[in-house]
Motif scaffolding. Structure first.
Motif, PDB file in Angstrom:
ATOM      1  N   ARG A   1       0.859  -1.190   0.000  1.00  0.00           N
ATOM      2  CA  ARG A   1       0.000   0.000   0.000  1.00  0.00           C
ATOM      3  C   ARG A   1       0.891   1.234   0.000  1.00  0.00           C
ATOM      4  NH1 ARG A   1      -3.530   2.847   4.281  1.00  0.00           N
ATOM      5  NH2 ARG A   1      -5.458   3.366   3.198  1.00  0.00           N
ATOM      6  N   PHE A   2       0.600   2.169  -0.895  1.00  0.00           N
ATOM      7  CA  PHE A   2       1.312   3.436  -0.973  1.00  0.00           C
ATOM      8  C   PHE A   2       0.348   4.567  -0.623  1.00  0.00           C
ATOM      9  CE2 PHE A   2       3.518   0.638  -3.941  1.00  0.00           C
ATOM     10  CZ  PHE A   2       4.865   0.855  -3.640  1.00  0.00           C
ATOM     11  N   ASN A   3       0.693   5.378   0.380  1.00  0.00           N
ATOM     12  CA  ASN A   3      -0.076   6.563   0.752  1.00  0.00           C
ATOM     13  C   ASN A   3       0.750   7.801   0.447  1.00  0.00           C
ATOM     14  OD1 ASN A   3      -1.963   4.801   1.852  1.00  0.00           O
ATOM     15  ND2 ASN A   3      -1.222   5.064   3.934  1.00  0.00           N
ATOM     16  N   VAL A   4       0.115   8.858  -0.046  1.00  0.00           N
ATOM     17  CA  VAL A   4       0.829  10.092  -0.349  1.00  0.00           C
ATOM     18  C   VAL A   4       0.253  11.236   0.474  1.00  0.00           C
ATOM     19  CG1 VAL A   4       1.414  11.763  -2.153  1.00  0.00           C
ATOM     20  CG2 VAL A   4       1.420   9.320  -2.668  1.00  0.00           C
ATOM     21  N   ASP A   5       1.150  11.990   1.130  1.00  0.00           N
ATOM     22  CA  ASP A   5       0.745  13.144   1.927  1.00  0.00           C
ATOM     23  C   ASP A   5       1.045  14.464   1.223  1.00  0.00           C
ATOM     24  OD1 ASP A   5      -0.182  11.632   4.146  1.00  0.00           O
ATOM     25  OD2 ASP A   5       1.886  11.328   4.784  1.00  0.00           O
ATOM     26  N   GLU A   6       2.145  14.518   0.493  1.00  0.00           N
ATOM     27  CA  GLU A   6       2.511  15.728  -0.252  1.00  0.00           C
ATOM     28  C   GLU A   6       3.112  15.325  -1.583  1.00  0.00           C
ATOM     29  OE1 GLU A   6       5.114  18.329   1.853  1.00  0.00           O
ATOM     30  OE2 GLU A   6       3.815  18.515   3.601  1.00  0.00           O
ATOM     31  N   GLY A   7       2.926  16.172  -2.599  1.00  0.00           N
ATOM     32  CA  GLY A   7       3.515  15.916  -3.909  1.00  0.00           C
ATOM     33  C   GLY A   7       2.811  14.799  -4.651  1.00  0.00           C
ATOM     34  N   GLU A   8       3.526  14.147  -5.522  1.00  0.00           N
ATOM     35  CA  GLU A   8       2.987  13.040  -6.308  1.00  0.00           C
ATOM     36  C   GLU A   8       3.973  11.887  -6.324  1.00  0.00           C
ATOM     37  OE1 GLU A   8       2.148  14.450 -10.210  1.00  0.00           O
ATOM     38  OE2 GLU A   8       0.379  15.606  -9.606  1.00  0.00           O
ATOM     39  N   VAL A   9       3.432  10.671  -6.367  1.00  0.00           N
ATOM     40  CA  VAL A   9       4.261   9.463  -6.444  1.00  0.00           C
ATOM     41  C   VAL A   9       3.727   8.596  -7.577  1.00  0.00           C
ATOM     42  CG1 VAL A   9       4.983   7.360  -5.269  1.00  0.00           C
ATOM     43  CG2 VAL A   9       4.845   9.502  -3.995  1.00  0.00           C
ATOM     44  N   ALA A  10       4.619   8.194  -8.472  1.00  0.00           N
ATOM     45  CA  ALA A  10       4.248   7.296  -9.562  1.00  0.00           C
ATOM     46  C   ALA A  10       4.523   5.860  -9.122  1.00  0.00           C
ATOM     47  CB  ALA A  10       5.049   7.623 -10.817  1.00  0.00           C
ATOM     48  N   VAL A  11       3.479   5.032  -9.101  1.00  0.00           N
ATOM     49  CA  VAL A  11       3.583   3.646  -8.658  1.00  0.00           C
ATOM     50  C   VAL A  11       3.414   2.728  -9.862  1.00  0.00           C
ATOM     51  CG1 VAL A  11       2.588   1.865  -7.184  1.00  0.00           C
ATOM     52  CG2 VAL A  11       2.703   4.238  -6.378  1.00  0.00           C
ATOM     53  N   THR A  12       4.369   1.820 -10.041  1.00  0.00           N
ATOM     54  CA  THR A  12       4.379   0.969 -11.233  1.00  0.00           C
ATOM     55  C   THR A  12       4.444  -0.502 -10.859  1.00  0.00           C
ATOM     56  OG1 THR A  12       5.530   2.682 -12.493  1.00  0.00           O
ATOM     57  CG2 THR A  12       5.589   0.456 -13.375  1.00  0.00           C
ATOM     58  N   SER A  13       3.646  -1.304 -11.554  1.00  0.00           N
ATOM     59  CA  SER A  13       3.689  -2.761 -11.432  1.00  0.00           C
ATOM     60  C   SER A  13       3.098  -3.362 -12.693  1.00  0.00           C
ATOM     61  CB  SER A  13       2.904  -3.229 -10.208  1.00  0.00           C
ATOM     62  OG  SER A  13       2.903  -4.642 -10.117  1.00  0.00           O
ATOM     63  N   LEU A  14       3.720  -4.399 -13.212  1.00  0.00           N
ATOM     64  CA  LEU A  14       3.255  -5.098 -14.413  1.00  0.00           C
ATOM     65  C   LEU A  14       3.018  -4.122 -15.570  1.00  0.00           C
ATOM     66  CD1 LEU A  14       0.741  -7.671 -12.876  1.00  0.00           C
ATOM     67  CD2 LEU A  14       3.139  -7.993 -13.468  1.00  0.00           C
ATOM     68  N   ASN A  15       3.975  -3.203 -15.779  1.00  0.00           N
ATOM     69  CA  ASN A  15       3.935  -2.230 -16.877  1.00  0.00           C
ATOM     70  C   ASN A  15       2.744  -1.279 -16.802  1.00  0.00           C
ATOM     71  OD1 ASN A  15       6.290  -3.314 -18.153  1.00  0.00           O
ATOM     72  ND2 ASN A  15       5.032  -4.969 -18.995  1.00  0.00           N
ATOM     73  N   THR A  16       2.159  -1.169 -15.608  1.00  0.00           N
ATOM     74  CA  THR A  16       1.056  -0.227 -15.396  1.00  0.00           C
ATOM     75  C   THR A  16       1.489   0.789 -14.347  1.00  0.00           C
ATOM     76  OG1 THR A  16      -0.612  -1.900 -15.912  1.00  0.00           O
ATOM     77  CG2 THR A  16      -1.351   0.035 -14.670  1.00  0.00           C
ATOM     78  N   THR A  17       1.318   2.072 -14.640  1.00  0.00           N
ATOM     79  CA  THR A  17       1.709   3.137 -13.729  1.00  0.00           C
ATOM     80  C   THR A  17       0.502   3.990 -13.363  1.00  0.00           C
ATOM     81  OG1 THR A  17       3.949   3.256 -14.643  1.00  0.00           O
ATOM     82  CG2 THR A  17       3.175   5.165 -13.402  1.00  0.00           C
ATOM     83  N   VAL A  18       0.341   4.245 -12.074  1.00  0.00           N
ATOM     84  CA  VAL A  18      -0.688   5.173 -11.603  1.00  0.00           C
ATOM     85  C   VAL A  18       0.011   6.272 -10.814  1.00  0.00           C
ATOM     86  CG1 VAL A  18      -2.489   3.407 -11.508  1.00  0.00           C
ATOM     87  CG2 VAL A  18      -1.126   3.882  -9.460  1.00  0.00           C
ATOM     88  N   VAL A  19      -0.541   7.475 -10.847  1.00  0.00           N
ATOM     89  CA  VAL A  19       0.028   8.615 -10.122  1.00  0.00           C
ATOM     90  C   VAL A  19      -0.858   8.882  -8.908  1.00  0.00           C
ATOM     91  CG1 VAL A  19       0.627  11.055 -10.203  1.00  0.00           C
ATOM     92  CG2 VAL A  19       1.027   9.591 -12.204  1.00  0.00           C
ATOM     93  N   VAL A  20      -0.258   8.822  -7.733  1.00  0.00           N
ATOM     94  CA  VAL A  20      -0.980   8.997  -6.482  1.00  0.00           C
ATOM     95  C   VAL A  20      -0.736  10.412  -5.973  1.00  0.00           C
ATOM     96  CG1 VAL A  20      -1.429   8.039  -4.193  1.00  0.00           C
ATOM     97  CG2 VAL A  20      -0.563   6.553  -6.012  1.00  0.00           C
ATOM     98  N   ILE A  21      -1.816  11.141  -5.706  1.00  0.00           N
ATOM     99  CA  ILE A  21      -1.728  12.522  -5.241  1.00  0.00           C
ATOM    100  C   ILE A  21      -2.040  12.579  -3.747  1.00  0.00           C
ATOM    101  CG2 ILE A  21      -2.344  13.409  -7.519  1.00  0.00           C
ATOM    102  CD1 ILE A  21      -5.175  13.899  -6.468  1.00  0.00           C
ATOM    103  N   PRO A  22      -1.815  13.726  -3.091  1.00  0.00           N
ATOM    104  CA  PRO A  22      -2.034  13.812  -1.643  1.00  0.00           C
ATOM    105  C   PRO A  22      -3.443  13.396  -1.220  1.00  0.00           C
ATOM    106  CG  PRO A  22      -0.827  15.726  -2.398  1.00  0.00           C
ATOM    107  CD  PRO A  22      -1.228  14.970  -3.632  1.00  0.00           C
TER     108      PRO A  22
END
Length: 239
Positions: free
Chosen positions: A114-135
């Motif tokens: 599980r990835f949680n984001v509090d500030e900025g943006e984080v790009a999470v990638t698995s199986l050639n799929t990327t999602v951008v998680v915002i605060p």
């Protein structure tokens, strides 16, 4: 900290870390990794990480690559204007890449991440799929699957009134499935803390439920004269 020969030793405050080293914390313990550019990684209890690449100088591109094998970590990444800078946390189920942000990573023993984001943006990638998680949002990766669509997260604590497929904790109704991580076998009446996500239809899903303490509802107290002591006590006529 793990030495080059594979043995483990107790880390000292202020001890230097080099690329290729592995670190772990025990129960009720924590550690902070402080990098040269001011970035920090805080390891929670029962957490294990390795530093794969470390090039965090005061000038030029910053490259910090880690693998988190288990547990919880909080990351505070200093913003860098260098285009070649990288700060990445790889897990057995996916990788997160961040620039100038604060985020949390959880890895369970079943490799649920599980990835949680509090500030900025984080790009999470698995199986050639990327999602951008915002605060305020989080994404979940089940082992062998792509990351879920980022959703707003929720967290809280309270008394357990119902367990099963649907839990009632305090005033929240939370549904669960086989991927929900339940720590400590909480029962009705116990006090727990929970983390989860809001789904688009308004429902609430629990990603993790952690036992805090047992109910005190069945305790009793009375006063009286002590009439017998030993394995069995008699106080005020009560045995």
């Amino acid at each position: 900290m793990q030495s080059a020969d594979g043995s483990w030793k107790v880390a000292k405050n202020g001890e230097a870390i080099t690329a290729g080293q592995r670190m772990r914390t025990g129960a009720l313990s924590s550690a902070t990794l402080a990098f040269y550019d001011g970035s920090q990684a805080r390891l929670g209890p029962n957490t294990e990480v390795s530093v794969d690449t470390l090039d965090a100088q005061k000038s030029g591109p910053r490259i910090i690559l880690m693998t988190q094998w288990l547990g919880d970590s909080d990351h505070e990444v200093v913003s860098s204007t260098e285009p070649g800078s990288r700060y990445e946390v790889t897990t057995p189920s996916g990788t997160s890449a961040a620039k100038g942000t604060k985020f949390h990573v959880f890895v369970s023993s079943t490799l649920l991440v599980r990835f949680n984001v509090d500030e900025g943006e984080v790009a999470v990638t698995s199986l050639n799929t990327t999602v951008v998680v915002i605060p305020g949002k989080s994404t979940l990766i089940v082992a062998g699957q792509a990351p879920s669509e980022p959703m707003f997260r929720l967290a809280g604590e309270g008394e357990v009134f119902q367990i099963g497929g649907t839990w009632r904790i305090g005033g929240e109704w939370l549904w669960t499935n086989a991927n929900t991580v339940i720590v400590g076998e909480p029962q009705v009446g116990d006090w727990v803390v929970f983390e989860g996500r809001f789904f688009p239809d308004g429902s609430r899903f629990a990603d993790r439920i952690i036992f805090l303490r047992h109910t005190v509802r069945n305790q009793f107290a009375f006063t009286g004269r002590v009439e017998a002591i030993g394995a069995t006590w008699t106080i005020g006529g009560r045995t």
